[in-house]
Design a protein around this motif. Structure first.
Motif, PDB file in Angstrom:
ATOM      1  N   ASP A  35      47.799  26.308  32.970  1.00 21.44           N
ATOM      2  CA  ASP A  35      46.827  26.175  34.053  1.00 21.44           C
ATOM      3  C   ASP A  35      45.466  26.666  33.572  1.00 21.44           C
ATOM      4  O   ASP A  35      45.379  27.499  32.653  1.00 21.44           O
ATOM      5  CB  ASP A  35      47.258  26.992  35.268  1.00 21.44           C
ATOM      6  N   PRO A  36      44.381  26.194  34.192  1.00 25.83           N
ATOM      7  CA  PRO A  36      43.057  26.709  33.794  1.00 25.83           C
ATOM      8  C   PRO A  36      42.973  28.210  34.035  1.00 25.83           C
ATOM      9  O   PRO A  36      43.365  28.697  35.098  1.00 25.83           O
ATOM     10  CB  PRO A  36      42.093  25.937  34.703  1.00 25.83           C
ATOM     11  N   PRO A  37      42.469  28.982  33.094  1.00 27.90           N
ATOM     12  CA  PRO A  37      42.336  30.427  33.296  1.00 27.90           C
ATOM     13  C   PRO A  37      41.146  30.744  34.197  1.00 27.90           C
ATOM     14  O   PRO A  37      40.302  29.891  34.470  1.00 27.90           O
ATOM     15  CB  PRO A  37      42.106  30.958  31.877  1.00 27.90           C
ATOM     16  N   PHE A  38      41.104  31.982  34.673  1.00 30.76           N
ATOM     17  CA  PHE A  38      39.922  32.442  35.402  1.00 30.76           C
ATOM     18  C   PHE A  38      38.760  32.587  34.429  1.00 30.76           C
ATOM     19  O   PHE A  38      38.944  32.759  33.219  1.00 30.76           O
ATOM     20  CB  PHE A  38      40.196  33.773  36.092  1.00 30.76           C
ATOM     21  N   ALA A  39      37.554  32.524  34.962  1.00 28.51           N
ATOM     22  CA  ALA A  39      36.363  32.654  34.120  1.00 28.51           C
ATOM     23  C   ALA A  39      36.320  34.039  33.474  1.00 28.51           C
ATOM     24  O   ALA A  39      36.804  35.021  34.037  1.00 28.51           O
ATOM     25  CB  ALA A  39      35.114  32.429  34.957  1.00 28.51           C
ATOM     26  N   PRO A  40      35.757  34.153  32.271  1.00 29.18           N
ATOM     27  CA  PRO A  40      35.660  35.463  31.621  1.00 29.18           C
ATOM     28  C   PRO A  40      34.775  36.418  32.423  1.00 29.18           C
ATOM     29  O   PRO A  40      33.896  35.987  33.176  1.00 29.18           O
ATOM     30  CB  PRO A  40      35.047  35.132  30.255  1.00 29.18           C
ATOM     31  N   LYS A  41      35.020  37.717  32.226  1.00 27.72           N
ATOM     32  CA  LYS A  41      34.247  38.755  32.908  1.00 27.72           C
ATOM     33  C   LYS A  41      33.447  39.553  31.894  1.00 27.72           C
ATOM     34  O   LYS A  41      33.832  39.668  30.728  1.00 27.72           O
ATOM     35  CB  LYS A  41      35.172  39.679  33.690  1.00 27.72           C
ATOM     36  N   LEU A  42      32.344  40.116  32.361  1.00 33.48           N
ATOM     37  CA  LEU A  42      31.467  40.904  31.500  1.00 33.48           C
ATOM     38  C   LEU A  42      31.916  42.356  31.485  1.00 33.48           C
ATOM     39  O   LEU A  42      32.048  42.991  32.536  1.00 33.48           O
ATOM     40  CB  LEU A  42      30.019  40.808  31.989  1.00 33.48           C
ATOM     41  N   ILE A  43      32.168  42.894  30.288  1.00 29.89           N
ATOM     42  CA  ILE A  43      32.548  44.304  30.137  1.00 29.89           C
ATOM     43  C   ILE A  43      31.311  45.167  29.932  1.00 29.89           C
ATOM     44  O   ILE A  43      31.125  46.192  30.571  1.00 29.89           O
ATOM     45  CB  ILE A  43      33.517  44.494  28.959  1.00 29.89           C
ATOM     46  N   SER A  44      30.461  44.746  29.009  1.00 31.95           N
ATOM     47  CA  SER A  44      29.251  45.504  28.709  1.00 31.95           C
ATOM     48  C   SER A  44      28.213  44.553  28.131  1.00 31.95           C
ATOM     49  O   SER A  44      28.537  43.434  27.695  1.00 31.95           O
ATOM     50  CB  SER A  44      29.549  46.643  27.725  1.00 31.95           C
ATOM     51  N   ARG A  45      26.990  45.004  28.084  1.00 32.32           N
ATOM     52  CA  ARG A  45      25.909  44.190  27.536  1.00 32.32           C
ATOM     53  C   ARG A  45      24.835  45.097  26.952  1.00 32.32           C
ATOM     54  O   ARG A  45      24.689  46.261  27.333  1.00 32.32           O
ATOM     55  CB  ARG A  45      25.288  43.294  28.608  1.00 32.32           C
TER      56      ARG A  45
END
Length: 284
Positions: A35-45
């Protein structure tokens, strides 16, 4: 027919009066891509890096072997691969400060690749914008002031700036208060007092915060017409050829010192016509 994940057990019952049933037959459905995965999330920048993380999706009968992370390289154009492998985290380096980047993710197993996730948008960090020039007066009214300003010199032209306009009321004791917050380059400040001076300053804001304030400037509303004075009255005795007339100041002077009064006299002639004589009294 009874489903247990990918195993299906089929039983046959003719009707309630028949107790005999067939033997149980089981079979397994074929697997397919995840199945399509969830969108990636931001950990740090940071100013030149983004650290992303994601989770796997339903594998549909074959363990997920790798992920494909794509991005638009901060150009807002077609997506290109920036990572392919089994990890669920990836850090992208050598990016531009205060820039928007878009990402999408797909999962792979033995049967193929899934559809892409929803697009995720992240910004690298950057500096707050420089202080803008002070606002200018475009038009002054009796109870309003129309101000406008220019965007400061911004090193990132793709970044959207917002502005906070603050005003200090005279003798308020509360210092500056916000009167506008938005992307426009002008604002009409209403419900002011006539013939009154106000202080203004403005900030420019981005995702990192807001700039230092601009230089403070002062602008004044316009005065209005004075209210009509009360009815004139006779002062002292009426003489044969002269009379002394007095009057009181109007209740409201329009926010400005009254500089003169005009007195009109109506004199009845033999023909019964009214002649108006205008006298200006200059106040010193």
């Amino acid at each position: 027919m009874i489903f247990y994940e990918n195993v299906i057990i089929v039983t046959t019952i003719r009707d309630a009066g028949h107790r005999n049933v067939s033997e149980v037959v089981s079979f397994t459905t074929r697997g397919c891509e995840p199945d399509p995965p969830f969108a990636p999330k931001l950990i740090s920048r940071t100013m030149n890096s983004l650290n992303l993380q994601w989770k796997g999706s339903k594998d549909n009968g074959s363990k997920i072997s790798s992920f494909l992370l794509e991005w638009d390289e901060g150009k807002g154009e077609e997506f290109k691969s920036c990572y392919s492998g089994p990890m669920t985290q990836h850090k992208i380096f050598k990016l531009t400060a205060s820039t928007k980047y878009s990402f999408r993710l797909a999962a792979r197993n033995h049967f193929g690749s899934s559809n892409y996730s929803e697009i995720a948008v992240f910004y690298t960090s950057g500096n707050t914008p420089p202080a803008p020039l002070p606002p200018k007066l475009k038009e002054a009214g009796v109870y309003r002031l129309w101000l406008e300003w220019c965007a400061p010199t911004n090193p990132n032209p793709n970044e959207t700036l917002t502005y906070v306009l603050e005003m200090e009321e005279p003798r308020s004791g509360f210092r500056f208060k916000p009167k506008y917050n938005g992307e426009n380059l002008s604002c009409i400040v209403r419900h002011l007092q006539r013939n009154t001076t106000y202080k203004f300053r403005i900030f420019a804001c981005n995702l990192e915060g807001r700039s230092n304030p601009s230089r403070e400037v002062k602008y004044s509303t316009r005065p209005s017409k004075p209210r009509y004075p009360k009815k004139p009255y006779v002062v002292g005795e009426i003489q044969a050829r002269q009379v002394k007339i007095g009057w009181d100041s109007p209740r409201h002077n329009g926010g400005m010192h009254i500089s003169s009064y005009s007195l009109e006299v109506s004199e009845n002639s033999d023909g019964g016509k009214a002649i108006q004589i205008l006298k200006d009294f200059i106040l010193k």
